[in-house]
Design a protein around this motif. Structure first.
Motif, PDB file in Angstrom:
ATOM      1  N   LEU A   1     -71.323 -11.580 -63.700  1.00 43.72           N
ATOM      2  CA  LEU A   1     -70.910 -11.827 -62.315  1.00 43.72           C
ATOM      3  C   LEU A   1     -71.243 -11.184 -61.379  1.00 43.72           C
TER       4      LEU A   1
ATOM      5  N   TYR B   1     -71.597 -10.572 -56.510  1.00 41.42           N
ATOM      6  CA  TYR B   1     -71.189 -11.229 -55.415  1.00 41.42           C
ATOM      7  C   TYR B   1     -72.275 -10.841 -54.243  1.00 41.42           C
TER       8      TYR B   1
ATOM      9  N   LEU C   1     -62.158 -15.358 -66.902  1.00 44.17           N
ATOM     10  CA  LEU C   1     -62.098 -14.530 -65.757  1.00 44.17           C
ATOM     11  C   LEU C   1     -60.722 -13.966 -65.472  1.00 44.17           C
TER      12      LEU C   1
ATOM     13  N   TRP D   1     -67.066 -24.453 -58.645  1.00 45.52           N
ATOM     14  CA  TRP D   1     -68.285 -23.830 -59.187  1.00 45.52           C
ATOM     15  C   TRP D   1     -69.537 -25.012 -58.919  1.00 45.52           C
TER      16      TRP D   1
ATOM     17  N   ILE E   1     -63.936 -17.555 -55.989  1.00 44.96           N
ATOM     18  CA  ILE E   1     -63.582 -17.191 -57.316  1.00 44.96           C
ATOM     19  C   ILE E   1     -63.017 -18.410 -57.988  1.00 44.96           C
TER      20      ILE E   1
ATOM     21  N   LEU F   1     -72.866 -16.405 -60.899  1.00 45.17           N
ATOM     22  CA  LEU F   1     -72.364 -16.182 -62.462  1.00 45.17           C
ATOM     23  C   LEU F   1     -73.843 -16.599 -63.288  1.00 45.17           C
TER      24      LEU F   1
ATOM     25  N   PHE G   1     -69.936 -15.856 -54.957  1.00 45.50           N
ATOM     26  CA  PHE G   1     -70.113 -15.436 -56.501  1.00 45.50           C
ATOM     27  C   PHE G   1     -71.393 -16.087 -57.215  1.00 45.50           C
TER      28      PHE G   1
ATOM     29  N   THR H   1     -72.764 -21.032 -58.850  1.00 52.35           N
ATOM     30  CA  THR H   1     -72.256 -20.080 -57.713  1.00 52.35           C
ATOM     31  C   THR H   1     -71.031 -20.907 -57.181  1.00 52.35           C
TER      32      THR H   1
ATOM     33  N   ALA I   1     -65.696 -10.652 -65.890  1.00 56.34           N
ATOM     34  CA  ALA I   1     -66.058 -12.082 -66.567  1.00 56.34           C
ATOM     35  C   ALA I   1     -66.192 -11.528 -68.055  1.00 56.34           C
TER      36      ALA I   1
ATOM     37  N   TYR J   1     -62.753  -7.987 -60.544  1.00 53.17           N
ATOM     38  CA  TYR J   1     -62.882  -9.053 -61.146  1.00 53.17           C
ATOM     39  C   TYR J   1     -63.687  -8.865 -62.477  1.00 53.17           C
TER      40      TYR J   1
END
Length: 543
Positions: free
Chosen positions: A77, A79, A39, A115, A111, A86, A84, A107, A27, A25
């Protein structure tokens, strides 16, 4: 397989790359553009697909009135613990001694979202990242800003412990862990623990031609315990002016399941006018700062280096354990008939989300309600997408019935509120008819190019078709009344005015890139509506 750089073309700055299982991933920063944080995901580091942005509502990101190139800087970003994390900054001041900002954390377990609502962290400095240590403790690592004129404003990298139970920082734990090298402007920190040592990757030199990435390491997280790598700079193009990629630096490290290492960084691709030196000025980056990926090796004594040299390469070996995706390469071309009730993932607005105040979409049209001018930082009806190639055509049909010259709607090429142009439909009171005009705003020097030669629109023309043809160094505008037979509007514009490097000459926020978009303006305050139909964006084959 080969990774071809840049892997994310057009305005994809400050990449934060991670791997979760077999998926990578990235960001990227979005600055004043909404939705916040871009993303992408990939299985092989070669083919990347966009994902929904994590910051899609004003409660997560309120940028109304933010200066151009303010907003979301350098998201991080990560994990851990099955979710996740951010971290992102909302920067409110760009020019001058101060960089007022607030760092936030959201969070998500997936993904794709949802959020969480943001947790406010601090405002010590920008480019914050969250480090998850193997003992379960977490730390915010960040650039520290010093506004005092007798100090360097980039006042080292600080570390502050984060309490997961309270979701708050512990200010009493803050310490400076590294002051950077003598290049100064140390920022963009990312911290990793590898084979028992802490490795700190930081950008330096400013995000211009002197940009670079450096590495330091330590056995502890104590204050000022980090030592710089003898191989620094880890990545730079300062001394490789003829390299295909320039400005490489700020980014993030990732390992593959098979134990290979890669580094994703921002980069840029300048072009030059034939009359200009190739090295001074080094060029004009109309596509903004993009994302490249370089392969990383390690010395026997544990220092990382860029395979092929610190200038990086355009073509890089993909991970040996990557499974090649089948089918044709992903096209960046776009056709939007606006039949969906929401905007697609490639569309962006400025500072605020697309809502009923700005307009509506669906049923075959994007309807924009005229608001402020393209210089407006508060109320603006503009929907735009990134330039992702040096050469492309973009067109749209406009249905608009203005009754005053204060009402305008059309197709724009836009960098920020200071530098933009457009072809638009408006009203000419002298001829008592609709006309097509071309105008440019160059650091608030506004020029109407057609004036008395503005093209009259026939009374029976329901739709006016507008097209821009971008050809690296220059671009033009065309019109049509049937969508098939086109006429050039006779104005050729210099594309460098829409570049980071041009804006940097006179303004401190030069961090985005050129966009092509659709806009409606009504300075009379009557909310005149314009309907846009059948948008096309088509890239030309690379020379």
């Amino acid at each position: 397989m080969k990774i071809e750089n840049p892997v994310l073309t057009g305005f994809h700055a400050d990449p934060s790359m991670i791997r979760v299982g077999g998926t990578y991933y990235i960001a990227n920063s979005t600055f004043e553009w909404f939705p916040g944080v871009r993303l992408h995901e990939s299985q092989d580091m070669v083919h990347w697909s966009p994902l929904p942005s994590p910051l899609g509502c004003s409660s997560q990101l309120d940028m109304r009135g933010n200066p151009s190139s303010g907003g979301v800087w350098a998201p991080d970003l990560s994990y851990a613990d099955g979710r996740f994390w951010l971290v992102y900054a909302d920067v409110k001041v760009v020019n001058g001694a101060f960089k007022d900002c607030v760092n936030y954390l959201v969070t998500a377990e997936d993904i794709h979202g949802p959020w969480s609502e943001p947790v406010r962290l601090n405002g010590v400095g920008f480019d914050a990242s969250l480090f998850h240590d193997d003992d379960g403790r977490k730390y915010l690592v960040q650039q520290t800003w010093d506004f005092r004129e007798y100090h360097n404003p980039f006042n080292g990298i600080t570390l502050t412990e984060f309490d997961v139970d309270t979701m708050r920082l512990k200010p009493e734990t803050v310490r400076t862990i590294w002051g950077g090298t003598d290049v100064k402007l140390v920022e963009g920190p990312h911290l990793y623990k590898i084979d028992g040592l802490y490795y700190l990757f930081c950008a330096e030199g400013g995000t211009v031609w002197t940009h670079q990435e450096v590495v330091a390491r330590s056995a502890t997280l104590d204050a000022l315990s980090f030592e710089g790598s003898p191989l620094n700079p880890f990545l730079t193009n300062f001394d490789t002016p003829r390299n295909y990629l320039q400005k490489q630096g700020h980014g993030a490290l990732v390992s593959t399941p098979g134990g290979e290492w890669y580094y994703a960084s921002l980069c840029a691709r300048p072009w030059h006018h034939a009359t200009e030196s190739f090295t001074d000025p080094r060029g004009w980056c109309t596509l903004g700062r993009e994302t490249s990926i370089q392969k990383v090796g390690w010395t026997e004594d544990g220092w990382p280096y860029i395979v092929g040299g610190h200038g990086g390469e355009r073509f890089v070996d993909a991970p040996t354990d990557a499974v090649e995706a089948g089918g044709a390469p992903v096209s960046r071309d776009q056709h939007d008939d606006f039949s969906a009730s929401t905007l697609g993932v490639d569309w962006n607005t400025l500072r605020v989300p697309f809502d009923e105040r700005m307009g509506s979409v669906g049923g075959g049209a994007l309807t924009l309600r005229g608001q402020g001018s393209l210089c407006n930082l508060f109320d603006l009806s503009l929907v735009a997408r990134r330039w992702q190639a040096f050469d492309f055509d973009a067109s749209v049909g406009v249905r608009f019935d203005p009754c005053t010259y204060n009402q305008m709607a059309g197709l724009t090429n836009y960098y920020n509120d200071l530098c933009w142009s457009w072809a638009f439909v408006t009203w000419d009171e002298r001829r008592a008819c609709r006309v097509i005009e071309v105008a440019q705003n160059d650091f608030n020097a506004y020029t109407s190019f057609l004036r008395d030669n503005a093209v009259p629109v026939p009374d029976d023309a329901e739709t006016v078709w507008l097209r821009t043809r971008v050809r690296t160094q220059t671009y033009t505008y065309d019109y049509s009344f049937d969508g098939e037979h086109w006429q050039n509007l006779g104005v050729e514009l210099d594309a460098r005015i829409l570049s980071d490097d041009y804006v940097n000459q006179r303004y401190g926020g030069f961090f985005t890139g050129a966009f092509v978009g659709l806009a409606a303006v009504d300075l009379s305050g009557y909310d005149a509506q314009a309907d846009f139909v059948d948008f096309e964006y088509r890239e030309l084959p690379a020379a």
